[in-house]
Scaffold this motif. Sequence first.
Motif, PDB file in Angstrom:
ATOM      1  N   SER A 284       0.841  -1.193   0.000  1.00  0.00           N
ATOM      2  CA  SER A 284       0.000   0.000   0.000  1.00  0.00           C
ATOM      3  C   SER A 284       0.873   1.238   0.000  1.00  0.00           C
ATOM      4  O   SER A 284       2.050   1.193   0.385  1.00  0.00           O
ATOM      5  N   VAL A 285       0.284   2.340  -0.433  1.00  0.00           N
ATOM      6  CA  VAL A 285       0.981   3.617  -0.420  1.00  0.00           C
ATOM      7  C   VAL A 285      -0.006   4.704  -0.049  1.00  0.00           C
ATOM      8  O   VAL A 285      -1.161   4.694  -0.496  1.00  0.00           O
ATOM      9  N   THR A 286       0.426   5.615   0.804  1.00  0.00           N
ATOM     10  CA  THR A 286      -0.378   6.771   1.195  1.00  0.00           C
ATOM     11  C   THR A 286       0.318   8.026   0.703  1.00  0.00           C
ATOM     12  O   THR A 286       1.531   8.186   0.882  1.00  0.00           O
ATOM     13  N   VAL A 287      -0.439   8.919   0.084  1.00  0.00           N
ATOM     14  CA  VAL A 287       0.116  10.100  -0.565  1.00  0.00           C
ATOM     15  C   VAL A 287      -0.565  11.355  -0.023  1.00  0.00           C
ATOM     16  O   VAL A 287      -1.788  11.393   0.131  1.00  0.00           O
ATOM     17  N   LEU A 288       0.231  12.381   0.256  1.00  0.00           N
ATOM     18  CA  LEU A 288      -0.275  13.685   0.653  1.00  0.00           C
ATOM     19  C   LEU A 288       0.031  14.686  -0.454  1.00  0.00           C
ATOM     20  O   LEU A 288       1.185  14.826  -0.862  1.00  0.00           O
ATOM     21  N   MET A 289      -1.007  15.373  -0.950  1.00  0.00           N
ATOM     22  CA  MET A 289      -0.833  16.394  -1.976  1.00  0.00           C
ATOM     23  C   MET A 289      -1.842  17.510  -1.715  1.00  0.00           C
ATOM     24  O   MET A 289      -2.778  17.335  -0.927  1.00  0.00           O
ATOM     25  N   ALA A 293      -7.787  14.846  -5.382  1.00  0.00           N
ATOM     26  CA  ALA A 293      -7.766  14.247  -6.717  1.00  0.00           C
ATOM     27  C   ALA A 293      -6.337  13.912  -7.124  1.00  0.00           C
ATOM     28  O   ALA A 293      -6.065  12.834  -7.668  1.00  0.00           O
ATOM     29  N   GLU A 294      -5.400  14.840  -6.875  1.00  0.00           N
ATOM     30  CA  GLU A 294      -3.994  14.577  -7.188  1.00  0.00           C
ATOM     31  C   GLU A 294      -3.461  13.412  -6.364  1.00  0.00           C
ATOM     32  O   GLU A 294      -2.769  12.530  -6.885  1.00  0.00           O
ATOM     33  N   ALA A 295      -3.769  13.415  -5.066  1.00  0.00           N
ATOM     34  CA  ALA A 295      -3.296  12.346  -4.180  1.00  0.00           C
ATOM     35  C   ALA A 295      -3.869  11.001  -4.597  1.00  0.00           C
ATOM     36  O   ALA A 295      -3.164   9.981  -4.595  1.00  0.00           O
ATOM     37  N   ASP A 296      -5.150  10.978  -4.962  1.00  0.00           N
ATOM     38  CA  ASP A 296      -5.824   9.759  -5.384  1.00  0.00           C
ATOM     39  C   ASP A 296      -5.141   9.155  -6.607  1.00  0.00           C
ATOM     40  O   ASP A 296      -4.793   7.969  -6.635  1.00  0.00           O
ATOM     41  N   ALA A 297      -4.927   9.985  -7.613  1.00  0.00           N
ATOM     42  CA  ALA A 297      -4.301   9.507  -8.852  1.00  0.00           C
ATOM     43  C   ALA A 297      -2.853   9.089  -8.625  1.00  0.00           C
ATOM     44  O   ALA A 297      -2.396   8.062  -9.141  1.00  0.00           O
TER      45      ALA A 297
END
Length: 345
Positions: A284-289, A293-297
């Motif tokens: 898994s990976v978690t992204v903060l942006m 929408a940017e984080a999701d993609a």
Amino acid sequence: MIDALYRAAKWPAALLLAILFLAGCSENKQKIEIVSFSGVTMGTTYTVKWVGGNEAQISAIRKEVTTALLSVNQAMSTYIADSELSLLNQLPVEGEVELSDSLFFVLSLAQRISKETLGAFDITVGPLVNLWGFGPDGRALRAPTDSDILLLQESIGFENLVLSSTPQKALKKTALYIDLSAIAKGYGVDVLASIMEKNNIRDYLVEIGGELRAQGHKPNNQDWKIAIESPVKGERKVQKVLSISNTGIATSGDYRNYFEEEGIRYSHTIDPNTGKPIAHRLASVTVLMPTCAEADAMATAFMVMGEERAFEFAVKHDVDAFFIIKSNQNFIEKMTPGFDKRLVK
């Protein structure tokens, strides 16, 4: 007190997160409360929370949210036969159609991220998602053959979708089928955030199926606390807790949506380059942006890339990200310096 959003999200890119409200905070002493309401959308659930508010405001915002989410669904769902996206998918080759502002925005953002990630994120991968049994048609009974995959790959590729802005139009150079499930939910979260901003609410947390936007603070000037779920089969366990504000957050993983055949595990995340489910160690990976929408993609793109390539991309492009990697014994954690600063330690 823990208010956990542990729900079974149905969208392919979704992974569950939990919102933690720490015990002993002084909301009651200050007579400032966190108000909230929840509902169902996009095959999962949503929650809207903010600091302050009264019954009249809650009722008005609930109506705005309901209307806005219905509009997002009608524009971008592949499960609605007459949605704007479904009608676009039904166009013949060289077919062209004018687009609403919302769909044009999401398609444009998706194309930008596809170019930045060299095709790791590709909204035209829909036919392969369906072929492997993770789309609207339901679960596949068997893994497709290589010839089935190659046949579909001939019409896949984000560069075959041509967008023009004056007026806002889309043209299909091949028989494209577009699937926005890895970005539309994040966009929906951003729409909820815009409703908060329009109503002059500066301290809020909005969420759809575990994808979030956090702004401002909780009462007593505390950051919002978010728990990342551990990718342990058959369990619900917290891996890490974040303290965040003013950011979008999304997680993608391969451990809840998959099928097995003859001892082989097939993830729902399809690599556009191979036409097959990913087969690396990234769980898994978690992204903060800045936006959800940017984080999701980007979370989906990182899952396609795998841990090494994704980590290099995140560091190079200053994306805060947290990776959970499978090992023989358990899981290995890897994170960018910016993400490490957000952890509750």
